[in-house]
Design an enzyme around this catalytic site. Structure first.
Site, PDB file in Angstrom:
ATOM      1  N   LYS A   1     -20.355  32.235  20.336  1.00 23.86           N
ATOM      2  CA  LYS A   1     -20.566  33.656  20.079  1.00 23.86           C
ATOM      3  C   LYS A   1     -21.948  33.995  19.520  1.00 23.86           C
ATOM      4  O   LYS A   1     -22.440  35.118  19.709  1.00 23.86           O
ATOM      5  CB  LYS A   1     -19.490  34.169  19.126  1.00 23.86           C
ATOM      6  CG  LYS A   1     -18.120  34.377  19.759  1.00 23.86           C
ATOM      7  CD  LYS A   1     -18.116  35.592  20.661  1.00 23.86           C
ATOM      8  CE  LYS A   1     -16.707  35.973  21.085  1.00 23.86           C
ATOM      9  NZ  LYS A   1     -16.700  37.217  21.889  1.00 23.86           N
TER      10      LYS A   1
ATOM     11  N   SER B   1     -14.928  26.499  24.141  1.00 25.15           N
ATOM     12  CA  SER B   1     -15.641  27.657  23.596  1.00 25.15           C
ATOM     13  C   SER B   1     -15.672  27.711  22.081  1.00 25.15           C
ATOM     14  O   SER B   1     -16.429  28.505  21.522  1.00 25.15           O
ATOM     15  CB  SER B   1     -15.027  28.951  24.143  1.00 25.15           C
ATOM     16  OG  SER B   1     -13.673  29.068  23.749  1.00 25.15           O
TER      17      SER B   1
END
Length: 504
Positions: free
Chosen positions: A51, A305
């Protein structure tokens, strides 16, 4: 339109805060599935997720006046940390709105990066709405977690790295999807240069906003979403990610929580790292893709992720991983209520490893047991197990896919048994190896009736069993000789207060 994103991605500034993460082969999983599974390790970023790429890239495009006003974001996790770290590196004021339900570990992680935190509401939607009010009141710039071209471009640098690290085109890239920013960035870059590479979106089955939107050919808002894969628990895919996805996504694969847990275990087995549920989505999707398409020898990239998992979730992950791998079956069976019936039942199960065995005396005729059995993952062995139960005349019910049974009923098998006279309660420990439970029951034999039984394999060196045995006082001496002759460590729990309150 994709060429415009390629230019944005090539110009994206992410490496002031992010690292180029490795693309590692998963040797054990690759061998088992007969394909080359390549894991993109975004869990190794400074905030343990991808992110910060998009957040930082977006914030480098702030004007000088916007920088002076500061930024605001709404997030309960990874995006919050990305914005906080980016703001710290750039010397900006950052205010993060987080739901009141956010776990303390995530709140402290954001606070430690220097951001101001406001806890508001009970959901992301509540936090988002409050963040918009702050934009109006304080003139801060809102940093969207996924629906912004510069955020998408920042995430797209992952695709640029993948193709540099693996110059030969792969068959498919599997990408976890929440709001869709990561998917959009990777898909835009890949399809601009290598349209033959498949882009496979992977969503939790209980939070499939992209799948619903593609089916309806317009963005839809889900009534509710599951929270296990909290990093992708988004009720509506973003506007720009959806536009890009319609052009670029070849397939959407949905996976359930058990399959996600199995994928977390796969990543751990190959890397000794623990992915968060959303971080393991791509691996779960790749496994399902291989099973459905029957591909062999293909190069498949999966995005890990993130690794921001709460420690207290690990128990649930470990509990469900074998079920997700189809290597454990849970079922209920009805057996005769008589001495020796447990032993006979275990003989029917054969040499298969027993992972769980729950029972409590109910009446003098029938007993119902809740059982877990290890399998090799094949449908054939599963069917063979149930065929053996049929042939032995047992009634049974498969609970492997029964969520209530897995979450609750398995832990509620028990209760008071007024009819279990002369019951004594013992804890036993014995070396954990194949057939150990059957040998234990064989040693007990048919001399005394078992009125309570709880066993759960936790992968330890010793099996732990709680047993209720009906022993009339006249047999105390004989029973003590039996206990001494077992050779197992045991503890008499007959006077335990918990036994009085819940089981006696």
């Amino acid at each position: 339109m994709l060429t415009g994103y390629v230019e944005r991605i090539l110009k994206a500034r992410v490496y002031d805060v992010a690292i180029e993460t490795p693309l590692d082969i998963m040797p054990r999983l690759s061998k088992r599935l007969q394909n080359n599974i390549l894991l993109k390790r975004e869990d190794l970023q400074p905030v343990f997720s991808f992110k910060l790429r998009g957040a930082y890239n977006r914030m480098t495009h702030l004007s000088e006046s916007e920088k002076l006003q500061g930024v605001v974001a709404a997030s309960a996790g990874n995006h919050a940390q990305g914005v906080a770290l980016a703001a710290s590196r750039m010397g900006l004021s950052a205010l993060i709105v987080m739901p009141k339900t956010t776990p303390p570990i995530k709140v402290e992680a954001v606070r430690s990066l220097g951001a101001e935190i406001v806890l508001h509401g009970n959901s992301y939607d509540d936090a988002f709405a409050y963040a918009q009010k702050i934009v109006e009141q304080q003139k801060r710039t809102f940093i969207h977690p996924y629906d912004d071209p510069e955020v998408i471009a920042g995430q797209g640098t992952i695709a640029m790295e993948i193709m540099r690290q693996h110059p030969q085109p792969v068959e498919a890239i599997f990408v976890p999807v929440g709001g869709g920013g990561l998917l959009a960035g990777i898909a835009a870059y890949i399809k601009a240069f290598w349209p033959q590479i498949k882009i496979i979106a992977v969503e939790p089955a209980d939070a499939a906003s992209l799948k619903a939107a593609l089916d309806a050919q317009e963005r839809v808002t889900l009534d509710q979403v599951g929270l296990f894969a909290d990093g992708t628990a988004v009720r509506q895919v973003g506007v720009e990610p959806f536009r890009i996805a319609r052009e670029t996504v070849d397939e959407v694969i949905l996976v359930d929580s058990d399959e996600i847990c199995a994928a977390i275990m796969d990543i751990f087995d190959d890397t000794r790292s623990i992915a968060e549920p959303s971080g393991a989505l791509a691996v779960a999707g790749a496994k399902k893709y291989i099973a459905e398409h029957g591909c062999v020898g293909a190069d498949l990239v999966v995005i890990d992720s993130g690794a921001n998992i709460n420690f207290d979730r690990l128990r649930h992950v470990a509990e469900r991983a074998e079920i997700g791998e189809r290597r454990e079956v849970l079922f209920a069976a009805t057996i005769d209520e008589r001495p020796g019936s447990f032993q006979q039942f275990c003989k029917v199960l054969g040499d298969r490893g027993i992972t769980e065995f729950n029972y409590r005396y109910a009446d003098e005729t029938e007993a119902r047991v809740f059982v877990g059995v290890k399998l090799d993952g094949s449908d054939e062995e599963r069917q063979a197990l149930f065929n053996s139960l049929d042939n032995a005349g047992y009634q049974w019910v498969d609970f492997t896919d029964n969520e209530m049974a897995k979450l609750h009923v398995r832990y509620m098998v028990g209760g008071h048994a007024a009819g279990a006279s002369d019951e004594r309660l013992f804890r036993f420990e014995f070396p954990e190896r194949p057939g150990a439970l059957l040998r234990f029951l064989t040693r007990i034999g048919k001399r005394w009736n078992i009125s309570l039984f709880h066993y759960r394999n936790h992968g330890a060196a010793y099996g732990r069993v709680l047993v209720g045995i009906q022993v009339p006082a006249a047999f105390d001496d004989e029973f003590q000789l039996f206990l001494d002759g077992l050779g197992y460590s045991y503890q008499d729990e007959t006077d335990n207060r918990a036994y009085d309150l819940f089981l006696r």
